[in-house]
Design an enzyme around this catalytic site. Structure first.
Site, mmCIF file in Angstrom:
data_model
loop_
_atom_site.group_PDB
_atom_site.id
_atom_site.type_symbol
_atom_site.label_atom_id
_atom_site.label_comp_id
_atom_site.label_asym_id
_atom_site.label_seq_id
_atom_site.Cartn_x
_atom_site.Cartn_y
_atom_site.Cartn_z
ATOM 1 N N GLU A 27 1.160 21.413 2.126
ATOM 2 C CA GLU A 27 1.564 22.271 1.116
ATOM 3 C C GLU A 27 2.632 23.358 1.171
ATOM 4 O OE1 GLU A 27 -3.368 22.090 -0.580
ATOM 5 O OE2 GLU A 27 -2.616 23.958 -0.313
ATOM 6 N N LYS A 29 4.352 26.713 1.053
ATOM 7 C CA LYS A 29 3.910 28.152 1.279
ATOM 8 C C LYS A 29 4.658 28.959 0.260
ATOM 9 C CE LYS A 29 3.212 31.616 4.693
ATOM 10 N NZ LYS A 29 3.389 32.707 3.885
ATOM 11 N N ARG A 34 -1.336 36.374 -3.273
ATOM 12 C CA ARG A 34 -2.481 35.455 -3.605
ATOM 13 C C ARG A 34 -3.465 36.096 -4.445
ATOM 14 N NH1 ARG A 34 -4.928 33.594 1.528
ATOM 15 N NH2 ARG A 34 -6.441 31.924 0.931
ATOM 16 N N ARG A 49 -5.599 39.778 -2.970
ATOM 17 C CA ARG A 49 -5.670 39.758 -1.658
ATOM 18 C C ARG A 49 -6.535 40.522 -1.149
ATOM 19 N NH1 ARG A 49 -3.109 37.002 2.393
ATOM 20 N NH2 ARG A 49 -1.348 36.608 1.224
ATOM 21 N N GLU A 78 -1.920 30.989 -5.426
ATOM 22 C CA GLU A 78 -0.766 32.295 -5.261
ATOM 23 C C GLU A 78 0.028 32.260 -6.461
ATOM 24 O OE1 GLU A 78 1.762 33.968 -1.933
ATOM 25 O OE2 GLU A 78 -0.080 33.041 -1.716
ATOM 26 N N PHE A 117 -4.506 25.979 -4.781
ATOM 27 C CA PHE A 117 -4.662 25.367 -3.804
ATOM 28 C C PHE A 117 -5.947 25.001 -3.235
ATOM 29 C CE2 PHE A 117 -2.986 29.348 -2.315
ATOM 30 C CZ PHE A 117 -3.825 29.618 -1.690
ATOM 31 N N ARG A 188 -8.554 34.283 10.128
ATOM 32 C CA ARG A 188 -7.410 33.713 10.629
ATOM 33 C C ARG A 188 -7.661 32.636 11.818
ATOM 34 N NH1 ARG A 188 -2.609 35.619 9.089
ATOM 35 N NH2 ARG A 188 -3.570 37.697 8.745
ATOM 36 N N LYS A 194 0.652 28.034 9.407
ATOM 37 C CA LYS A 194 1.939 28.377 8.343
ATOM 38 C C LYS A 194 3.123 28.089 8.931
ATOM 39 C CE LYS A 194 1.213 33.419 9.176
ATOM 40 N NZ LYS A 194 0.834 34.756 8.476
#
Length: 197
Positions: A27, A29, A34, A49, A78, A117, A188, A194
């Site tokens: 997808e 970035k 966010r 966020r 986003e 997303f 994470r 990313k």
């Protein structure tokens, strides 16, 4: 209306992600902010966020997303700023997040667009433990428009072509997501990678 910590991505490479996982969901970035969108009946709220409520700063986004679904949802998205068909840098979005007054005037000046997303909740059912591919299918069934484009492939050339398209369109790069992965709030990990210059 209790925000959930957002899933995070780590740096990686297209080849590395495919070698490790096989097919990945690619997808764009986005260089935006966010948001988490919560809707129940005729009420919605949005969170940043940092899990701060930002509904009043982005009434145009709240309205677009309210009209995009007939379901009770919790969406991960986003928000980007667009001018003359091109995305503006993150700072343009940040100005809107921090603004308290004159929001109507600035929203005419700078158009904000949500790119959805992920879906974490649908009509009372928590979806975070479902595979990403299943959440994506539920998302497509629940939301009209504003969905982040996605390509699923294990061909590095296909993913590389999408990466170049993303950069040419003014986006930051790509997100590569493992189709079988659950949504892990606040983590994470290598399920989201990313790719950017």
């Amino acid at each position: 209306f209790h925000p959930v910590k957002m899933m995070l991505a780590q740096q990686g490479t297209i080849e590395g992600a495919i070698v490790e996982n096989g097919p990945v969901a690619a997808e764009y970035k986005y260089d935006g902010s966010r948001i988490q969108f919560h809707k129940s009946g005729g009420t919605c709220r949005m969170y940043s966020r940092r899990l701060e409520e930002v509904t009043d700063a982005l009434p145009d986004i709240a309205d677009l997303l309210m009209r995009s679904t007939d379901h009770d949802v919790l969406l991960d998205a986003e928000v980007i700023a667009i001018k003359d068909g091109r995305p503006l840098p993150f700072q343009a979005v940040l100005r809107r997040f921090r603004r308290k007054y004159g929001i109507d005037e600035i929203s005419e000046e700078i158009r904000m667009v949500p790119n959805v997303f992920d879906i974490l909740l649908l009509d009372g059912e928590m979806l975070i433990d479902l595979p990403f591919s299943e959440r994506r299918a539920r998302l497509i069934g629940a939301v009209r428009g504003y969905l982040a484009p996605q390509v699923v492939s294990d061909d590095p050339d296909v993913i590389e072509a999408m990466y170049q398209d993303a950069l040419a369109a003014g986006h930051e790069g790509l997100m590569l997501k493992v189709p079988s992965s659950p949504y892990t709030p606040g983590v994470r990990g290598k399920n989201w990678v990313k790719i950017k210059p």
